[in-house]
Design a protein around this motif. Structure first.
Motif, PDB file in Angstrom:
ATOM      1  N   GLY A 488       0.823  -1.198   0.000  1.00  0.00           N
ATOM      2  CA  GLY A 488       0.000   0.000   0.000  1.00  0.00           C
ATOM      3  C   GLY A 488       0.860   1.252   0.000  1.00  0.00           C
ATOM      4  N   SER A 489       0.251   2.369   0.314  1.00  0.00           N
ATOM      5  CA  SER A 489       0.966   3.651   0.268  1.00  0.00           C
ATOM      6  C   SER A 489       1.520   4.008   1.638  1.00  0.00           C
ATOM      7  CB  SER A 489       0.016   4.753  -0.211  1.00  0.00           C
ATOM      8  OG  SER A 489      -1.070   4.880   0.690  1.00  0.00           O
ATOM      9  N   VAL A 490       2.439   4.982   1.631  1.00  0.00           N
ATOM     10  CA  VAL A 490       2.936   5.543   2.884  1.00  0.00           C
ATOM     11  C   VAL A 490       1.891   6.541   3.365  1.00  0.00           C
ATOM     12  CG1 VAL A 490       4.769   6.866   3.993  1.00  0.00           C
ATOM     13  CG2 VAL A 490       5.322   5.283   2.131  1.00  0.00           C
ATOM     14  N   PRO A 491       1.260   6.301   4.531  1.00  0.00           N
ATOM     15  CA  PRO A 491       0.169   7.184   4.962  1.00  0.00           C
ATOM     16  C   PRO A 491       0.626   8.622   5.144  1.00  0.00           C
ATOM     17  CG  PRO A 491       0.792   5.665   6.727  1.00  0.00           C
ATOM     18  CD  PRO A 491       1.526   5.218   5.508  1.00  0.00           C
ATOM     19  N   ASP A 492      -0.239   9.561   4.740  1.00  0.00           N
ATOM     20  CA  ASP A 492       0.075  10.981   4.892  1.00  0.00           C
ATOM     21  C   ASP A 492       0.342  11.356   6.343  1.00  0.00           C
ATOM     22  OD1 ASP A 492      -0.186  11.396   2.185  1.00  0.00           O
ATOM     23  OD2 ASP A 492      -2.292  12.005   2.299  1.00  0.00           O
TER      24      ASP A 492
END
Length: 629
Positions: A488-492
């Motif tokens: 997944g993405s790196v959370p903001d």
């Protein structure tokens, strides 16, 4: 008349108090036969022991009896080191109150024991996070060392009793007893209270030839069923045992409920010039609460002033001019004296020094170690670690049982603790579980560890997304999740970690844009590593990201794509339906071909006839005049 009313009022108050006392319920009691698969009763008192079910881990097995003092139970539970260094009995639904907690130890029964095998386990014991006892070598050969006991307040509805391996044998527990006592039991002054635990060091019945429990003395159940070890002499030919059958007044009363029989035996000095002294080993630099019991049962003493002595502890006078008959109010009347002393050395000596040609006497002695109860870990952080334990599937060898930070001698493996002075609670400020072969995922509950300064979970097999809640740990300075399988993405939210100095997310399966806010940290000397994530972009050393789209734009694109897909599906359906109609028409035409051919031939003949007639008429007109002429 006023005197009558006053007497009547006092009588009503007395009756009310007495009736309230009589209506007092029985004390709460829990006795567990460790390793037992069913409830059982033991002789000679028919005592009920509950089966050992769903309290803890460990392995049940047969026990080898070690002491006549220990209850006659046939099983025990032991805790091999493979199940972790910390193991606890967690007993629920314990009413709030003051309790005497007693733990008996045992030895595993071996059918073919090796005579050279040292199977005596040595381990530490804690109650409610406070270490109270460490077993000493040779305990199994001494009857009075086969158990430990403490007075403790239980206030949160549970009782946690933990056993901590020290590397010498596996902890083995024969039984656990939790016996409610009076809330004011063993009150010893301003230091007493809910922050103090009293551990029993010695409890002696002087002049008695047999060790007995309160139940053997027919004692009140609110006394906690104490064991009184026999003490026939202090030695050195300085004393003799005496006894009486007369009843003792003021003995079995609140809050301690000492049994009457305790005061019916005593040791008396044999020479008016000799001290009566008892010495015991203790740990240095600790406080000890000493309780001394007296009753004038010597027939040679008939009144006040005939027996006077001083009481010294380690050479210092703590009670001067003790006259039992005078201080208790009568002969055959109980007198209890208590004092708390600090001991710097390794021995505690109680001395009764006769005065004015009299003799010293003593009926019983109790000595307790005064232990300051440990502060516990913040409950929110305990729950967060428990959630982490479940999500990561921590192996038993980690021993994450009991309280993470206390006793201080046995914290949880990988958890770093610090005492928060503001709340007087322990907090978790570091989590080091790198290279432990952990699987599972990182739960959102990790945000409950809001005092963390460092998280190192590198070189494991953790998968799933990085939880956005991790950005709520604003104190975080080091976050190392490298060499895992995060996707997944790196959370903001990670961009909100304003204190972060080192961030390692390399060697995972992350994708998308790295939060732009992290770029500012780079300019201030922070160390980041995002390499070996094929899908990441937007930081130095990573691929350049495409045009950045706002959330609204992304939604619009997604909507348009959905509409376009829907239109395409509709067009395909229309084309397919038209195609089906054409095919159906062709099939019908093929079935009616002969009839169509006949109609075509007839039409052709008619057309040829018409053409022929038309040609003939035309010729006749053209040739007409010639014929007429």
């Amino acid at each position: 008349m006023p005197r009558f009313l006053l007497l009547h009022s006092w009588l009503l108050i007395f009756c009310l108090v007495f009736s309230t006392y009589l209506a007092r319920p029985s004390p709460w009691v829990m006795r567990i036969s460790c390793g037992a698969r069913q409830n059982m009763h033991t002789p000679p008192t028919n005592t009920l022991w509950y089966k050992d079910f769903a309290y803890t881990g460990g392995i049940p097995t047969d026990s080898s009896k070690t002491s006549y003092i220990a209850p006659p139970l046939k099983t025990l539970r032991y805790f091999p080191l493979s199940e972790g260094p910390n193991n606890c009995y967690n007993i629920k639904k314990v009413p709030r109150g003051h309790y005497s907690v007693r733990i008996f130890f045992g030895l595993v029964a071996h059918h073919d024991p090796d005579p050279n095998f040292d199977n005596e386990p040595l381990f530490d014991i804690s109650i409610e996070g406070t270490q109270i006892y460490s077993l000493q070598s040779g305990w199994s050969n001494h009857d009075d060392q086969t158990f430990t006991e403490a007075q403790v307040f239980l206030t949160d509805g549970t009782a946690s009793i933990c056993f901590h391996s020290t590397g010498h044998g596996d902890p083995a527990i024969l039984s656990i007893e939790i016996l409610e006592v009076d809330d004011k039991a063993y009150y010893f002054g301003p230091e007493w209270g809910r922050e103090v635990i009293l551990r029993t060091l010695s409890r002696l019945s002087c002049g008695n030839g047999k060790s007995k429990f309160d139940v053997d003395y027919s004692g009140d159940r609110w006394g906690g069923d104490r064991l009184w070890s026999r003490m026939t002499t202090f030695g050195r030919n300085s004393d003799k045992a005496i006894s009486t059958e007369n009843s003792i007044k003021k003995a079995s009363s609140a809050p301690n409920f000492y049994p009457d029989t305790l005061y019916q035996t005593a040791l008396v000095s044999t020479d008016s010039q000799l001290d009566l002294a008892y010495t015991m080993d203790v740990d240095p630099n600790k406080n000890y609460s000493v309780w001394l019991h007296f009753a004038e049962i010597d027939v040679s003493v008939t009144g006040v002033g005939q027996r006077i002595f001083d009481i010294l502890i380690n050479g210092h006078i703590v009670f001067e001019g003790v006259d039992i008959a005078k201080m208790s109010g009568d002969r055959y009347t109980a007198l209890v004296l208590n004092t708390t002393v600090a001991v710097n050395g390794r021995t505690l000596t109680i001395t009764l020094r006769p005065k004015e040609g009299s003799y010293a006497i003593i009926n019983a002695i109790e000595v307790f170690e005064v232990i300051t109860a440990e502060s516990k870990t913040l409950l929110e952080e305990v729950r967060a670690l428990q959630a982490l334990k479940g999500a990561l599937g921590l192996p038993l060898r980690f021993g994450w049982n009991g309280d993470p930070c206390v006793p201080q001698q046995h914290p949880w493996s990988g958890a770093e603790c610090q005492l928060d002075r503001a709340s007087s609670k322990w907090i978790i400020d570091g989590l080091g579980l790198d290279n432990q072969g952990l699987r599972g995922f990182l739960p959102n509950e990790i945000s409950g560890l809001h005092h963390l300064q460092s998280i190192n979970l590198s070189a494991n097999n953790i998968h799933g997304a990085i939880p956005p809640s991790i950005g709520m740990i604003t104190s975080l300075e080091v976050l190392d999740l490298s060499y895992n399988f995060f996707n997944g993405s790196v959370p903001d939210s990670i961009g909100q970690l304003t204190s972060v100095r080192r961030l390692n997310l390399n060697s995972n399966s992350l994708s998308g844009r790295v939060p732009a806010a992290l770029g500012d940290r780079l300019l201030r000397g922070a160390s980041f590593n995002f390499t070996d994530n094929a899908g990441l972009c937007g930081m130095p050393g990573l691929p350049t990201c495409g045009p950045h789209l706002s959330a609204g734009a992304k939604i619009g694109i997604a909507f348009c794509a959905s509409v376009a897909s829907l239109l395409m599906v509709i067009c395909l359906m229309c084309w397919w339906k038209r195609r089906q109609n054409i095919l159906r028409a062709q099939q019908i035409a093929a079935r009616g071909a002969p009839y169509a051919k006949a109609r075509t031939q007839t039409a052709h003949d008619i057309q040829m006839t018409r053409h022929h007639n038309h040609g003939y008429a035309r010729t006749a007109v053209e040739n007409g005049p010639s014929l007429l002429s």
